[in-house]
Every structure is written in structure tokens, then in C-alpha cells.
Motif scaffolding. Sequence first.
Motif, PDB file in Angstrom:
ATOM      1  N   THR A 331      24.746  38.915  -2.626  1.00  0.00           N
ATOM      2  CA  THR A 331      23.880  39.920  -1.983  1.00  0.00           C
ATOM      3  C   THR A 331      24.667  40.794  -1.015  1.00  0.00           C
ATOM      4  N   ASP A 332      25.970  40.860  -1.189  1.00  0.00           N
ATOM      5  CA  ASP A 332      26.812  41.811  -0.440  1.00  0.00           C
ATOM      6  C   ASP A 332      27.228  42.897  -1.415  1.00  0.00           C
ATOM      7  N   LEU A 333      26.540  44.030  -1.358  1.00  0.00           N
ATOM      8  CA  LEU A 333      26.611  45.014  -2.430  1.00  0.00           C
ATOM      9  C   LEU A 333      26.882  46.418  -1.909  1.00  0.00           C
ATOM     10  N   LYS A 334      27.432  47.245  -2.779  1.00  0.00           N
ATOM     11  CA  LYS A 334      27.508  48.686  -2.559  1.00  0.00           C
ATOM     12  C   LYS A 334      26.609  49.342  -3.601  1.00  0.00           C
ATOM     13  N   ILE A 335      25.697  50.197  -3.142  1.00  0.00           N
ATOM     14  CA  ILE A 335      24.741  50.845  -4.048  1.00  0.00           C
ATOM     15  C   ILE A 335      24.868  52.351  -3.907  1.00  0.00           C
ATOM     16  N   GLU A 336      25.037  53.015  -5.045  1.00  0.00           N
ATOM     17  CA  GLU A 336      25.066  54.475  -5.079  1.00  0.00           C
ATOM     18  C   GLU A 336      23.786  54.947  -5.744  1.00  0.00           C
ATOM     19  N   ALA A 337      22.955  55.661  -4.964  1.00  0.00           N
ATOM     20  CA  ALA A 337      21.666  56.145  -5.468  1.00  0.00           C
ATOM     21  C   ALA A 337      21.224  57.335  -4.635  1.00  0.00           C
ATOM     22  N   ASN A 338      20.480  58.246  -5.246  1.00  0.00           N
ATOM     23  CA  ASN A 338      19.960  59.427  -4.541  1.00  0.00           C
ATOM     24  C   ASN A 338      21.068  60.217  -3.842  1.00  0.00           C
ATOM     25  N   GLY A 339      22.278  60.214  -4.437  1.00  0.00           N
ATOM     26  CA  GLY A 339      23.387  60.962  -3.865  1.00  0.00           C
ATOM     27  C   GLY A 339      23.972  60.348  -2.612  1.00  0.00           C
ATOM     28  N   THR A 340      23.645  59.096  -2.330  1.00  0.00           N
ATOM     29  CA  THR A 340      24.095  58.418  -1.110  1.00  0.00           C
ATOM     30  C   THR A 340      24.672  57.061  -1.469  1.00  0.00           C
ATOM     31  N   THR A 341      25.634  56.612  -0.663  1.00  0.00           N
ATOM     32  CA  THR A 341      26.199  55.281  -0.824  1.00  0.00           C
ATOM     33  C   THR A 341      25.660  54.372   0.276  1.00  0.00           C
ATOM     34  N   TYR A 342      25.128  53.238  -0.107  1.00  0.00           N
ATOM     35  CA  TYR A 342      24.556  52.278   0.831  1.00  0.00           C
ATOM     36  C   TYR A 342      25.347  50.972   0.749  1.00  0.00           C
ATOM     37  N   LEU A 343      25.570  50.362   1.891  1.00  0.00           N
ATOM     38  CA  LEU A 343      26.162  49.032   1.948  1.00  0.00           C
ATOM     39  C   LEU A 343      25.061  48.047   2.315  1.00  0.00           C
ATOM     40  N   VAL A 344      24.854  47.080   1.446  1.00  0.00           N
ATOM     41  CA  VAL A 344      23.809  46.079   1.652  1.00  0.00           C
ATOM     42  C   VAL A 344      24.474  44.732   1.872  1.00  0.00           C
ATOM     43  N   ASN A 345      24.222  44.138   3.029  1.00  0.00           N
ATOM     44  CA  ASN A 345      24.692  42.785   3.337  1.00  0.00           C
ATOM     45  C   ASN A 345      23.477  41.947   3.714  1.00  0.00           C
ATOM     46  N   GLN A 346      22.989  41.172   2.736  1.00  0.00           N
ATOM     47  CA  GLN A 346      21.711  40.480   2.882  1.00  0.00           C
ATOM     48  C   GLN A 346      20.640  41.518   3.262  1.00  0.00           C
ATOM     49  N   THR A 347      19.969  41.365   4.390  1.00  0.00           N
ATOM     50  CA  THR A 347      18.881  42.290   4.723  1.00  0.00           C
ATOM     51  C   THR A 347      19.349  43.473   5.565  1.00  0.00           C
ATOM     52  N   LYS A 348      20.626  43.552   5.864  1.00  0.00           N
ATOM     53  CA  LYS A 348      21.144  44.669   6.648  1.00  0.00           C
ATOM     54  C   LYS A 348      21.631  45.769   5.710  1.00  0.00           C
ATOM     55  N   VAL A 349      21.177  47.001   5.969  1.00  0.00           N
ATOM     56  CA  VAL A 349      21.500  48.134   5.103  1.00  0.00           C
ATOM     57  C   VAL A 349      22.125  49.242   5.946  1.00  0.00           C
ATOM     58  N   GLN A 350      23.267  49.743   5.494  1.00  0.00           N
ATOM     59  CA  GLN A 350      23.903  50.900   6.111  1.00  0.00           C
ATOM     60  C   GLN A 350      23.899  52.049   5.115  1.00  0.00           C
ATOM     61  N   GLY A 351      23.626  53.264   5.616  1.00  0.00           N
ATOM     62  CA  GLY A 351      23.680  54.433   4.748  1.00  0.00           C
ATOM     63  C   GLY A 351      22.455  55.305   4.778  1.00  0.00           C
ATOM     64  N   GLY A 352      21.322  54.750   5.224  1.00  0.00           N
ATOM     65  CA  GLY A 352      20.111  55.556   5.291  1.00  0.00           C
ATOM     66  C   GLY A 352      18.883  54.688   5.395  1.00  0.00           C
ATOM     67  N   ASP A 353      17.789  55.280   5.916  1.00  0.00           N
ATOM     68  CA  ASP A 353      16.558  54.513   6.085  1.00  0.00           C
ATOM     69  C   ASP A 353      15.647  54.589   4.866  1.00  0.00           C
ATOM     70  N   ASP A 354      16.120  55.181   3.768  1.00  0.00           N
ATOM     71  CA  ASP A 354      15.322  55.214   2.539  1.00  0.00           C
ATOM     72  C   ASP A 354      15.616  54.019   1.637  1.00  0.00           C
ATOM     73  N   VAL A 355      16.431  53.090   2.135  1.00  0.00           N
ATOM     74  CA  VAL A 355      16.681  51.831   1.426  1.00  0.00           C
ATOM     75  C   VAL A 355      16.477  50.685   2.410  1.00  0.00           C
ATOM     76  N   VAL A 356      15.663  49.697   2.038  1.00  0.00           N
ATOM     77  CA  VAL A 356      15.465  48.502   2.853  1.00  0.00           C
ATOM     78  C   VAL A 356      15.647  47.282   1.959  1.00  0.00           C
ATOM     79  N   ALA A 357      15.928  46.140   2.593  1.00  0.00           N
ATOM     80  CA  ALA A 357      16.139  44.898   1.853  1.00  0.00           C
ATOM     81  C   ALA A 357      15.414  43.756   2.555  1.00  0.00           C
ATOM     82  N   TYR A 358      14.785  42.880   1.776  1.00  0.00           N
ATOM     83  CA  TYR A 358      14.083  41.738   2.348  1.00  0.00           C
ATOM     84  C   TYR A 358      14.008  40.629   1.300  1.00  0.00           C
ATOM     85  N   TYR A 359      13.747  39.400   1.762  1.00  0.00           N
ATOM     86  CA  TYR A 359      13.624  38.256   0.877  1.00  0.00           C
ATOM     87  C   TYR A 359      12.160  37.997   0.531  1.00  0.00           C
ATOM     88  N   ASP A 360      11.930  37.336  -0.605  1.00  0.00           N
ATOM     89  CA  ASP A 360      10.598  36.882  -0.957  1.00  0.00           C
ATOM     90  C   ASP A 360      10.101  35.879   0.078  1.00  0.00           C
TER      91      ASP A 360
END
Length: 592
Positions: A331-360
Motif C-alpha cells: 500500500t505504498d504506491l505512486k498513482i498518476e491520474a487526472n494529470g497529477t502524481t499522488y504518493l499514497v502511503n497507507q492512508t496518507k496521500v500527497q499530491g492533492g485533496d481529490d484523492v483520499v485513502a481509507y481502510y474497510d
Amino acid sequence: MINAKTTLTLASGMELKDGKQDNTNLKISTGDTVNYTWIIKIPVTTEDRNLEYSVTVTSEVSSTVTGYDSIFVNGINENDNRLDFMVDTWNFANYSAKPIPLTQEDYDALFTNLSNAERTLIRKEISSGTDGNCYGMAITTILAKTERLSVDRLQSGAANLHAVSKNQAAKSAIGYYYVTQNLSPSADLFASYQTQPEQTKINDLKNLADKVSAGGVPVFLCFYMDDKDGNTAGHAICAYGQESCNLSRNGTTYNSRILIYDNNYPTVTEEAYLYFNDNGDWTIPIYADSKEKYSNFRLAMVTTEMKYIDMFNIETSRTSANSYLTARGNTDLKIEANGTTYLVNQTKVQGGDDVVAYYDIGGAENKLNIVIEKPQSGSETASKVSPQKQGESLNLTAMYDNFFIEANANTPVAIQLDPSGSVEIDGKVKAFDMSLTGNEGYNALPWYTLEVSGESGTNPKMEASAEGYILSGESLKKIKVFASDDATANELSIKTDGSKILISSDGTNLTAREDKDGDGKYETVLSTGHKADPNDPRGGGTGGWTWWKILLAVLGGVAIVATVVLVFLKIKLGNGGTKKNKKSKGDDEYKW
């Protein structure tokens, strides 16, 4: 030895049932402590009241002393929806279930409401099971209280929910509602709640809890917390009132509390109440003071709206404002979407507030939900997901409006997921598995899910076409194809050095064809499929349900299932593991 006298004074309506109102000629030795007990009958009232009483002590050697205290009484009215723990709550504690046991009736009702893409998603959730059914237990408590769920349906002749045993029908109903957290609109509410200020969430909770005694719906409440090692846990409970208090914990004072039914603890316990103050700080002592030392409490969902609680019985749009990715394991990922690069480390997201992460809430796997907001145009965009550390595996799914996509690869460079119906694994991989499920009108095959796996390959790609699906890539080895829907399945194997293959159907079976002369026509048949078991774990069908039917048949209709129970859900560890609490011996109740 001194003579003393005590006098008890009661507020209007209070009645002394045992003990003397005046105790005279009491003989007390200097330095002694004497305890006196009075039993008082409290009046039933239609309004909340604070009933004050006092005890006055006089003696021949000291001045008169009066001590005051009060008893808070909740008012009772015909619209009162506060929970009675002997009537309105489950009589057993939260439990795990792998897979989720649904009766055939509930399974059919659930899948009738789902699109093809949602069916594949939910079938995966049923098979994975839960480490805790708190989500379903909280929802069914609210639905039974508001008479939207028939208690008699769960157990014939049961007077109320508390009288229902932990039988198959009860566990099926709980599981039915557990899986709804993965579907819109509930999933959208989860996503939007992650970015709201905690004070706003607390205010929502206060306002809703205050209304329960006057006919408001008990509040469905989900929250997250971190243990002393930084692992995240989530839980779902019911709130049914609010009152003043005075509690100090670790240097913080709380002046109010929310009354809680916590399905981890079937009996009333004030330690399970939610305590908060005017600064927005809040805690639940039974978890904060546990051996895990939970802290960093934050609300994940607060609602009384039935479109989120009882979505299948409400006419509401199921079209989501987001695209949903899930990651299992890494769950330590780099995501490229909507013309932006986001770094996701578990529930912490860097890159913009249009991407969020959470657990079930209660998930049995290390499953991270990654929510990507659709652009203002409403159209979905493709996502390219890479491991932050090259050489690590990826296990992803994506839920789009018309397709559900799965991809699992050993050490890929990246995985590309496209809402138009394609998935591509970048790089040379030792093993891969990918599938597409198309909704009605977006699938050219007789089966709605197609899965392709291989032992190795470079840049394997699968995309929907007018005739079926195009499989492409280099050096694809030992390719297996499995197609399935609710009732039927088909499979074939492919051996070829070609780099582009059309997987389609001859009307009965799968076919694999290749364009060997490069004229754009796939005229060379490489393989023809044959019938397969739709309940194979690879594909559609009834999945976990068939497992239960087989078990019931083998045991002559009596299912004996040993389950392992965690405190309430899967807890996140550093790199994709799970931490499990000590299991009980032979039962499925909670053991701290």
C-alpha cells in the motif's frame, strides 16, 4: 463517642424505598467512618430531569454539614428511539466470518440489486470474509429499532432483537449489510468524510444524537484509531444520546459524552461511551485504556440517512462521484491520474485533496481503498499505479461506472487501469493475473467476467473490443483464460508465440484466435474452450455460498464452523501484514 444525626432530603417525585429518612442517636467514635445506604425509587418522566438529593449531618461537637448530589433521569416518550440493551441490541458480541455466510435468500436478494461489476466486487468481499462484523451489526441494530428489519424473519417468535440467537439467518443479515460499505452511495460518504475537520464531525454527531430521544434515528457511527505501534483499526457502533460529564484522561478533560452501543461489548458500559470536549478532542476509554493504548481517534462516518444505512431498500442513485481503486498487500504506491502524481502511503496521500485513502471497517485483508474524484466533466480517467519501491508486487482492483478491473502481478513496473475497459501490466513479470467484468452493454461475451493469467510475460495487456477481448504482450507463457457469470463458466489454454490474440466466443465456448498474416482479421483458431465450474475460486458464480452448501451436505445439514475472532477488524501493519489479537478457545467471542 459522639451522638450524630443524618437527614435525607429528596426532590419531588423521588420515593424512599429502604432506609430511614432520619437516623438519630447515631453513636460514632472519633476517627471512624460509617456508611449508610438508602434505596430510592426514581419517577418515570416524559422529560429529562436532574433530580437533586441531599444528606445533612449534625452532631453535638461540630457544625451542621450538608452534602448535595443529583441523579440524571432520561425522559421517556412514545417517540423515544434510545436503545434498550435488553430489547434493542444483539445479545452476542462482534465476531469474524470467513467467508461471509449468506443464506440463499439473502444472496439472491443482494445480487439482484447489483450490476455485473458490483457482483464481482461483492463476490470477492464475501470470499475474503471479515475480521469483525461490527458494520453489519450496527446497521441491523438501527434497522430493527426503526422496524425496517423484521425480527421475526431472523428468528420466528422472537419478541425483539435481543431475543434473537446467533443463528444462520441472523449472521446472514449481518453479513448482507456488512458488504454494503463497499458500494455507492455509502462508499462516497466514507470518502467525503475523510477530509472534513474533526470538529465538524463531532458537531454532526452531537446534533444527531440529541434527536434520538425525540424520535430521531439512532446514529450509525464509524471511527478509526491507532494503537501504540501506529497500526490503524476501525470500528462501527451506534450512538443514541448525549449527556454532560466530567472525565479527565492523560491531561485532557472531557465535559460531554455520547451514549454508545458497542457491539464488541453487549452489555452497557460507560467506558465504551464517546467522551468529548468543546475543543473537538474525543476518546473512548475502553480502547484508550486497553493494552493496545489506542489514540488518534477520528470519525470515519456519521449518519442517520437511510440511503446510506439501508441503501437497497431506498430509491437512490448508485452512480458514484468517484473512481475506486483498492490495493491489497503493498500500500505504498505512486498513482498518476487526472494529470497529477499522488504518493499514497497507507492512508496518507500527497499530491492533492481529490484523492483520499481509507481502510474497510472490519475487513479481513490488508485492503486499502483509494478514492479518485472524477473531474468536473464527470468523465473517468485512467490511472497508472506503480510501487514506490521497484521490485515489489501489486494487487489492485478498480471500480468504474461500467467495468470492474482486477490485476495482480509479481514485480511489475506499473499497472495501468482504464475505465473504457482495459488493463495493462508494464514490464517483464514472472506471473500475472488480470480480469475485466463488463456491465450490460459493455461486454461482447456470453459471460460477464473474463480472467487471463500467465506464468510470465512482458507488458501483458487486456482490453474490451466489439468482438470480445484483445490480449497482447510479448513472450506470454502458459496462458489460461477463464470466463464466468452467475451460473456458467468456460475455460481454455493458449500456446502461441504471437503477440496479439482475440478472445471471443463461438456462441457456446470461448475461442482464441490470432491474426497471423497481419490483415487485421483474427482468422487462425488457436484454442477452443470447454465448460467449467462457475464456482471455481477464479470466477463468478456463487463463490462462498457453494462452500457453505457443500459443508452443509457433508455434515448432513448441520454446519459446525470454528472461527477465529479478532477484537473488531483487520489492523494495519507496516508493509501489508495483519496483526491479530489472541483468539479464544473454540468459540468466536472476543478475548482481549
